[in-house]
Design an enzyme around this catalytic site. Structure first.
Site, PDB file in Angstrom:
ATOM      1  N   GLU A  65     -29.486  23.571  -1.247  1.00 17.73           N
ATOM      2  CA  GLU A  65     -29.712  24.513  -1.887  1.00 17.73           C
ATOM      3  C   GLU A  65     -28.765  24.767  -3.117  1.00 17.73           C
ATOM      4  O   GLU A  65     -27.626  24.025  -3.151  1.00 17.73           O
ATOM      5  CB  GLU A  65     -29.880  25.816  -0.966  1.00 17.73           C
ATOM      6  N   GLY A 123     -25.284  22.560  -0.074  1.00 18.91           N
ATOM      7  CA  GLY A 123     -25.022  21.276  -0.401  1.00 18.91           C
ATOM      8  C   GLY A 123     -24.272  20.266   0.784  1.00 18.91           C
ATOM      9  O   GLY A 123     -25.229  20.329   1.678  1.00 18.91           O
ATOM     10  N   SER A 124     -23.114  20.120   0.889  1.00 14.77           N
ATOM     11  CA  SER A 124     -22.416  19.725   1.908  1.00 14.77           C
ATOM     12  C   SER A 124     -22.364  20.608   3.006  1.00 14.77           C
ATOM     13  O   SER A 124     -22.404  20.117   4.146  1.00 14.77           O
ATOM     14  CB  SER A 124     -21.046  18.987   1.497  1.00 14.77           C
ATOM     15  N   ARG A 147     -22.485 -17.075 -20.985  1.00  8.30           N
ATOM     16  CA  ARG A 147     -21.643 -16.521 -22.273  1.00  8.30           C
ATOM     17  C   ARG A 147     -20.590 -17.339 -22.463  1.00  8.30           C
ATOM     18  O   ARG A 147     -19.927 -17.864 -21.204  1.00  8.30           O
ATOM     19  CB  ARG A 147     -21.356 -15.205 -21.863  1.00  8.30           C
ATOM     20  N   GLU A 187     -27.222  12.543   0.475  1.00 11.08           N
ATOM     21  CA  GLU A 187     -27.421  12.422   1.810  1.00 11.08           C
ATOM     22  C   GLU A 187     -25.897  12.223   2.331  1.00 11.08           C
ATOM     23  O   GLU A 187     -25.787  11.470   3.393  1.00 11.08           O
ATOM     24  CB  GLU A 187     -28.062  11.155   2.277  1.00 11.08           C
ATOM     25  N   GLY A 188     -25.327  13.374   1.906  1.00 10.84           N
ATOM     26  CA  GLY A 188     -23.752  13.444   2.586  1.00 10.84           C
ATOM     27  C   GLY A 188     -22.634  12.674   1.523  1.00 10.84           C
ATOM     28  O   GLY A 188     -22.738  11.373   1.542  1.00 10.84           O
ATOM     29  N   THR A 189     -21.944  13.517   1.067  1.00 10.25           N
ATOM     30  CA  THR A 189     -20.822  12.645   0.010  1.00 10.25           C
ATOM     31  C   THR A 189     -20.025  11.873   0.928  1.00 10.25           C
ATOM     32  O   THR A 189     -19.793  11.923   2.178  1.00 10.25           O
ATOM     33  CB  THR A 189     -20.020  13.939  -0.622  1.00 10.25           C
ATOM     34  N   SER A 190     -19.167  11.244   0.063  1.00  7.60           N
ATOM     35  CA  SER A 190     -18.236  10.399   0.607  1.00  7.60           C
ATOM     36  C   SER A 190     -17.069  11.041   1.444  1.00  7.60           C
ATOM     37  O   SER A 190     -16.610  10.641   2.461  1.00  7.60           O
ATOM     38  CB  SER A 190     -17.509   9.438  -0.458  1.00  7.60           C
TER      39      SER A 190
END
Length: 389
Positions: free
Chosen positions: A137, A141-142, A278, A373-376
């Site tokens: 929302e 968030g977290s 290259r 889906e969940g910060t670091s």
């Protein structure tokens, strides 16, 4: 401690013929059907509905769902193998697969009633319809406990009001799992998860987000204004919603870890190929030690990430505690994805900075894996908590 106890668990990574067949099928689809048109999809921020339908036909939208409900009945290892191959080419496609599999289908099959499964899961697993998971929302968030979306108990139904942000599949989904607060005085123990159908009165889709990466994926805000949701659409007992969300996210982290792994591996494959073609100073740049060292470190870190992802998947398949393993896999794989794609751009030089060579898109796509889906930072909290549990 948890780390020592589980260090050697889930390390049987021998892939069966079925696993290899899934991996090959996903790679063929990614290379032959996703790759053409990917630059246009990124520029236009649109995903081709025909490709979405094709992913359903190939079984990618309900891989782990029981055949009883129209799914593939596959294990988590098969799922991460497919996610890796899809993500090597198109992270926008793979996040649609991830949400439908890890969050929506898993949540319904694990915790839904038989009626809910028959009504919704069978269509979701076959790819006939697409689902969305609505947790985040504007102010949640977290901190998933701070749900401002409400589900007021009206006896025979709930009355849902609020806004959900950054919802993958938000515009194309037919079914949404909405996390909402019913009993504010109970805080997180008063949260419920409700199945809400697109098209119900009071349900509106907001603007599509203009994102840095995974630009072809469908990300919207969703608004609920006095949406009537029947009681039979609640998942689990009254107040089960927060536990439901945390449980599904634990499995979802494995899918996003596999996505991050695939982005990194895709950037590496392109970089290795480019370095052999290259030329600079009269020889392929791969023969320069500076480039060799970059590729060697990329290969090593990607392999380490792969082992963490496979371990988490295997633990889940063995019905063992995989919370710590999933958090570790997502934390490490997402960091590797961000680092490896940046190195890929550097190896490509000026060509890496233009869209035609793909790695700049991969670098943009990689960043989100450290956030959703969940910060670091949340993954580190989860791991630390598990270490002393």
């Amino acid at each position: 401690m948890a780390f020592k106890d589980t260090l050697l668990e889930g390390l049987n990574f021998n892939l069966s013929e079925e696993h290899l067949a899934v991996k090959e099928a996903a790679r063929d689809f990614a290379q032959n059907e996703l790759l053409p048109g990917i630059l246009e999809r990124d520029n236009e921020q649109k995903f081709d509905p025909k490709l979405l339908k094709r992913m359903g036909e190939l079984g990618f939208m309900g891989m782990m769902v029981s055949p009883e409900y129209g799914g593939g009945g596959m294990d988590t290892v098969s799922y991460v193998l497919a996610m890796e191959e899809l993500s090597k080419v198109d992270a926008s496609a793979s996040v649609m697969v991830s949400v439908n599999n890890s969050l929506v289908c898993y949540g319904l099959e694990a915790y839904g009633t038989e009626e809910q499964k028959q009504k919704y899961l069978t269509r979701l697993a076959s790819g006939e319809i697409v689902g969305a998971f609505c947790l985040s929302e504007p102010e949640a968030g977290s901190d998933a406990t701070s749900q401002h979306t409400t589900a007021e108990d009206k006896g025979e139904h709930y009355l849902v009001n609020g806004t959900k942000n950054w919802i993958t599949n938000g515009g194309i989904s037919s079914v949404c799992l909405v996390i909402a607060q019913t009993h504010p005085e109970l805080k997180h123990k008063g949260i419920n998860c409700l199945i809400v159908e697109k098209g119900w009165d009071g349900f509106a889709v907001g603007k599509k987000e203009d994102k840095m990466g995974i630009r072809a994926s469908d990300t919207h805000s969703l608004m609920f204004s006095d949406v009537k949701v029947p009681k039979e659409n609640r998942i689990g007992a009254d107040g089960f919603g927060f536990k439901f969300a945390m449980s599904t996210l634990n499995g979802g982290r494995i899918g996003i870890a596999a996505q991050a792994l695939g982005i990194a591996a895709g950037a590496f494959e392109l970089s290795l190929k480019y370095a052999q073609e290259r030329k600079a100073f009269g020889k392929p740049i791969f023969e320069h030690q500076a480039i060799q060292f970059k590729l060697a470190e990329m290969a090593t870190k990607i392999e380490a990430a792969r082992l963490l992802v496979y371990k988490a998947a295997r633990l889940k398949d063995e019905h063992k505690d995989y919370v710590e393993a999933a958090a570790m896999a997502k934390l490490f794989a997402s960091d590797v994805a961000m680092w490896a794609t940046t190195e890929a751009v550097q190896i490509h030089g000026g060509y890496g900075y233009v869209k035609e060579y793909h790695v700049e898109r991969m670098m943009r796509d990689a960043k989100i894996t450290q956030i959703y889906e969940g910060t670091s930072e949340i993954q580190k909290l989860v791991i630390a908590r598990e270490l002393i549990r």
